[in-house]
Design a protein around this motif. Structure first.
Motif, PDB file in Angstrom:
ATOM      1  N   MET A 134     -98.024   0.297   8.119  1.00  0.00           N
ATOM      2  CA  MET A 134     -97.045   1.200   7.522  1.00  0.00           C
ATOM      3  C   MET A 134     -97.350   2.652   7.876  1.00  0.00           C
ATOM      4  O   MET A 134     -96.452   3.452   8.131  1.00  0.00           O
ATOM      5  N   GLN A 135     -98.627   2.989   7.909  1.00  0.00           N
ATOM      6  CA  GLN A 135     -99.003   4.346   8.296  1.00  0.00           C
ATOM      7  C   GLN A 135     -98.577   4.650   9.727  1.00  0.00           C
ATOM      8  O   GLN A 135     -98.059   5.727  10.023  1.00  0.00           O
ATOM      9  N   VAL A 136     -98.778   3.675  10.615  1.00  0.00           N
ATOM     10  CA  VAL A 136     -98.361   3.863  12.015  1.00  0.00           C
ATOM     11  C   VAL A 136     -96.849   3.988  12.114  1.00  0.00           C
ATOM     12  O   VAL A 136     -96.326   4.822  12.862  1.00  0.00           O
ATOM     13  N   TYR A 137     -96.126   3.181  11.330  1.00  0.00           N
ATOM     14  CA  TYR A 137     -94.660   3.275  11.323  1.00  0.00           C
ATOM     15  C   TYR A 137     -94.207   4.663  10.882  1.00  0.00           C
ATOM     16  O   TYR A 137     -93.310   5.264  11.483  1.00  0.00           O
ATOM     17  N   LYS A 138     -94.816   5.177   9.808  1.00  0.00           N
ATOM     18  CA  LYS A 138     -94.438   6.504   9.310  1.00  0.00           C
ATOM     19  C   LYS A 138     -94.711   7.586  10.351  1.00  0.00           C
ATOM     20  O   LYS A 138     -93.908   8.508  10.539  1.00  0.00           O
ATOM     21  N   GLN A 139     -95.827   7.461  11.017  1.00  0.00           N
ATOM     22  CA  GLN A 139     -96.139   8.435  12.062  1.00  0.00           C
ATOM     23  C   GLN A 139     -95.125   8.386  13.190  1.00  0.00           C
ATOM     24  O   GLN A 139     -94.679   9.424  13.697  1.00  0.00           O
ATOM     25  N   GLN A 140     -94.731   7.170  13.584  1.00  0.00           N
ATOM     26  CA  GLN A 140     -93.730   7.038  14.639  1.00  0.00           C
ATOM     27  C   GLN A 140     -92.377   7.579  14.202  1.00  0.00           C
ATOM     28  O   GLN A 140     -91.673   8.243  14.981  1.00  0.00           O
ATOM     29  N   VAL A 189    -104.057  -6.941   3.476  1.00  0.00           N
ATOM     30  CA  VAL A 189    -103.591  -5.734   2.779  1.00  0.00           C
ATOM     31  C   VAL A 189    -103.958  -4.489   3.580  1.00  0.00           C
ATOM     32  O   VAL A 189    -103.138  -3.568   3.755  1.00  0.00           O
ATOM     33  N   THR A 190    -105.176  -4.446   4.069  1.00  0.00           N
ATOM     34  CA  THR A 190    -105.616  -3.288   4.860  1.00  0.00           C
ATOM     35  C   THR A 190    -104.808  -3.158   6.145  1.00  0.00           C
ATOM     36  O   THR A 190    -104.390  -2.060   6.538  1.00  0.00           O
ATOM     37  N   ILE A 191    -104.555  -4.290   6.799  1.00  0.00           N
ATOM     38  CA  ILE A 191    -103.795  -4.269   8.056  1.00  0.00           C
ATOM     39  C   ILE A 191    -102.363  -3.800   7.810  1.00  0.00           C
ATOM     40  O   ILE A 191    -101.806  -2.996   8.565  1.00  0.00           O
ATOM     41  N   ARG A 192    -101.746  -4.291   6.737  1.00  0.00           N
ATOM     42  CA  ARG A 192    -100.368  -3.876   6.437  1.00  0.00           C
ATOM     43  C   ARG A 192    -100.299  -2.392   6.101  1.00  0.00           C
ATOM     44  O   ARG A 192     -99.352  -1.700   6.498  1.00  0.00           O
ATOM     45  N   ALA A 193    -101.287  -1.903   5.352  1.00  0.00           N
ATOM     46  CA  ALA A 193    -101.295  -0.471   5.032  1.00  0.00           C
ATOM     47  C   ALA A 193    -101.411   0.369   6.308  1.00  0.00           C
ATOM     48  O   ALA A 193    -100.721   1.386   6.460  1.00  0.00           O
TER      49      ALA A 193
END
Length: 220
Positions: free
Chosen positions: A143-149, A136-140
């Motif tokens: 997703m944060q990295v995806y949003k930043q990109q 769960v922590t890794i997926r969160a």
């Protein structure tokens, strides 16, 4: 004659060992006496032979020197813990750290799916819960990295769009300027054509006569 270096080990021959002891004992006592006289040092020397015989030297009083030594050592022990206690404490800390390292290595192997043979049902359930929380922590984080990109790409796209609009505007102004120049060239060409349509026939005489000639061409 140069004497060779003496090897530091027990002399096996008893007679040679006794002779060496006597010579070096006397030399050591002599050096202790010289040190006390030359340097005004308080020196106390105690020697027990292999047979248990006592040899001693004291520059003042052996008893007072021993008492001074004991008092000095007591003061040192009061400020610093005994060396043996320190060593024991270090050994305990080392053993504790080794146990922690072994526990961490075992936990790491279990997280990798290794060494699960000795695990109970409760331990396996706890390990599964840890892995689920980790996922769960890794997926969160993913997703944060995806949003930043994505945000970075949007900003880059907006910058490119603004640059494209600026280039289009600049190109349009250049194109309109070129059209105006072409229109001016066409107008100049039309004026030249009109001038070329004017009569250029050579006529000698007064202007009135020329006009009459134009009105009555049959007279010529």
């Amino acid at each position: 004659m140069v004497r060779g270096k003496t090897e530091m080990r027990l002399i096996e021959n008893a007679t040679s060992r006794q002779v060496t002891f006597s010579k070096r004992r006397n030399g050591l006592l002599k050096k202790a006496f010289e040190l006390s006289v030359l340097c005004d040092a308080e020196v106390a020397l105690i020697i027990f032979s292999p047979t248990g015989k006592l040899y001693e030297f004291a520059s003042s009083s052996m008893q007072s020197t021993i008492e001074r030594y004991e008092k000095h050592m007591t003061e040192i022990r009061a400020h610093d813990p005994p060396e043996e206690h320190n060593m024991q404490k270090l050994k305990q800390e080392t053993a504790s750290l080794m146990k922690k390292i072994e526990h961490l290595e075992a936990s790491k192997r279990r997280l990798l799916g290794e060494g699960l043979g000795g695990c109970s049902i409760e331990e396996l359930q706890q390990l599964e819960e840890k892995l689920e929380r980790s996922v769960v922590t890794i997926r969160a984080r993913k997703m944060q990295v995806y949003k930043q990109q994505i945000q970075h790409l949007k900003e880059k796209g907006q910058a490119l769009s603004a640059e494209n609009a600026m280039l289009c505007k600049k190109f349009g102004e250049t194109e309109r300027g070129g059209s105006s120049e072409a229109e001016r060239q066409v107008a100049a060409s039309a004026e030249i054509s009109e001038v070329s349509d004017v009569e250029t026939e050579l006529f000698i005489g007064l202007p009135e006569t020329r006009n009459k000639r134009v009105r009555h061409p049959e007279i010529i």
